[in-house]
Design an enzyme around this catalytic site. Structure first.
Site, PDB file in Angstrom:
ATOM      1  CG  ASP A 232      -0.270   0.165   2.767  1.00  0.00           C
ATOM      2  OD1 ASP A 232       0.740  -0.488   2.875  1.00  0.00           O
ATOM      3  OD2 ASP A 232      -0.460   1.040   3.450  1.00  0.00           O
TER       4      ASP A 232
ATOM      5  CD  GLU B 225       4.197   0.612   6.854  1.00  0.00           C
ATOM      6  OE1 GLU B 225       5.151   0.712   7.565  1.00  0.00           O
ATOM      7  OE2 GLU B 225       3.987   1.219   5.896  1.00  0.00           O
TER       8      GLU B 225
ATOM      9  CG  ASP C 114       8.829   0.391   4.570  1.00  0.00           C
ATOM     10  OD1 ASP C 114       8.464   1.170   3.655  1.00  0.00           O
ATOM     11  OD2 ASP C 114       8.088   0.246   5.767  1.00  0.00           O
TER      12      ASP C 114
ATOM     13  CG  HIS D  44       4.301   9.164   3.414  1.00  0.00           C
ATOM     14  ND1 HIS D  44       3.941   9.017   4.751  1.00  0.00           N
ATOM     15  CD2 HIS D  44       4.863   8.006   2.846  1.00  0.00           C
ATOM     16  CE1 HIS D  44       3.845   7.721   4.950  1.00  0.00           C
ATOM     17  NE2 HIS D  44       4.433   6.914   4.015  1.00  0.00           N
TER      18      HIS D  44
END
Length: 400
Positions: free
Chosen positions: A80, A170, A193, A375
């Site tokens: 995700d 997540e 990650d 993000h």
């Protein structure tokens, strides 16, 4: 043979933004679309046992080769992406970055970041400026999948059992909730990650969330004197009573914070949503106590039941578990060094699936993907970093 760049460009075009408001798992259907792609690709490589379960978790295994007594190593990434900005990605490729301002198609500019001069001459993947790129964590997914292709090839180096998993949700804190640790079968694992190439992280925040709900009394403003309780204003008062120096924009390193992630309301009802973070568990408990204290203070002013807080723990600092297994960290350091990458050991100012998995019996530090500015619309990743990170993963799982 598909390389890591081609995989990444393909994966980011599948919209997989997770949604906290949806209680199902996965929280959005696109995550299963990507999961099905990954299962098909793994099976085509010869990973016949690869599958996706009913919750959208993808698992696959590569049997040991010439090192049957070696530990079983897990590699994990999440499918995700953050909902901070739109998730329908149209990636753009800059073949050779000139070191200057990067102008995206919609006018957004990427400039002023300290890491940019070091990327001059590299091939970069960026967004159109209209969405998140999704390197967090589809870069990790692409790197692990490229590792799988290399380790299932006839000329693969000797290795122990390799366990692979891709998780949903997540970004909304649920990635490890339904993870089958026992069925996964790894002795220890690594989430792929992280950010800049070389990052090796085994400390993360202790985390909690808080919902603040305010009940007001709505009276016509013409006759509201001494009667109205404006819920939105009380909510603003609540926010103003928290220490402003403990917001994310004023903190770094080991400093924790209160972060307002959402707000809504009118005169009759209002709601604030917070996440609370601190590397020190005791300090996180103090932050949770502060939320309760502010609630009680406002209820004394406006009447019992005006304000209510709902606190929920999310995950804990994995340091307590991982530092009991120093050999896991040493293995990662050596894999970086063998590929000419200096390990960068620092605390995560965030969390990963590895935090919860470590407390479920799978010690799981976090490794870099090579990306920057996660993000946001200014997210980017160098192709060279993804290629190097794939080499690091090969060294990580190869028999020593």
């Amino acid at each position: 043979m598909s390389n890591v760049k081609e995989r990444f460009l393909r994966y980011v075009q599948v919209e997989t933004t997770s949604c906290e408001a949806n209680e199902c798992c996965p929280s959005t259907p696109g995550q299963k679309v990507l999961g099905e792609m990954l299962v098909s690709e793994m099976q085509a490589m010869g990973m016949k046992d690869a599958f996706m379960d009913e919750h959208g978790y993808v698992y696959g295994w590569i049997p040991a080769k010439g090192a049957e007594g070696a530990p079983a190593i897990g590699l994990i990434a999440h499918m995700d992406t953050s909902d901070a900005v739109p998730g329908k990605t149209v990636p753009q490729v800059i073949p050779s970055y000139d070191g200057g301002v990067i102008r995206l198609k919609n006018g957004v500019e990427i400039s002023g970041f300290s890491f940019l001069p070091g990327l001059k001459g590299q091939e970069l993947i960026v967004t159109s400026g209209d969405s998140v790129l999704g390197a967090d964590d589809k870069a990790g997914v692409a790197e692990i999948m490229t590792l799988c292709e290399r380790m299932t090839a006839p000329d693969a180096p000797n290795h122990g059992k390799i366990c692979v998993a891709f998780t949903p949700d997540e970004e909304i804190g649920r990635g490890a909730d339904l993870f089958d640790v026992k069925g996964f079968g790894a002795d220890f694992g690594y989430t792929v990650d992280g950010g800049a190439l070389g990052e090796l992280e085994y400390e993360c925040f202790n985390a909690a969330s808080c919902i603040v709900r305010v009940k007001g009394v709505n009276i016509h403003p013409g006759s509201a004197k001494n009667q109205m309780i404006n819920a939105s204003l009380v909510a603003m008062e609540f926010a103003g009573m928290l220490p402003p120096w403990e917001r994310p924009e004023h903190t770094e390193k080991y400093e924790g914070f209160y972060h307002l992630t959402g707000m809504s309301g009118n005169e009759e009802a209002a709601e604030l949503r917070y996440i609370l973070r601190d590397h020190d568990l005791g300090k996180l408990e103090e932050k949770k106590a502060m939320m309760t204290t502010v609630c009680e203070t406002l209820n004394k002013c406006y009447g019992e039941g005006t304000v209510a807080v709902e606190l929920k723990d999310s995950y804990r600092n994995m340091k307590e578990i991982v530092e009991q297994h120093p050999e896991i960290l040493e293995r990662a350091k050596k894999a970086f060094e063998e590929n000419g990458v200096e390990p960068i050991i620092k605390p995560i100012r965030g969390g990963t699936d590895g935090a919860q998995l470590s407390y479920k019996g799978l010690p799981c530090p976090n490794l870099s993907t090579g990306g920057y500015n996660f993000h946001g619309r200014k997210e980017l990743i160098p192709v060279e970093a993804m290629e190097r990170m794939t080499d690091v993963l090969v060294a990580l799982v190869s028999a020593k």
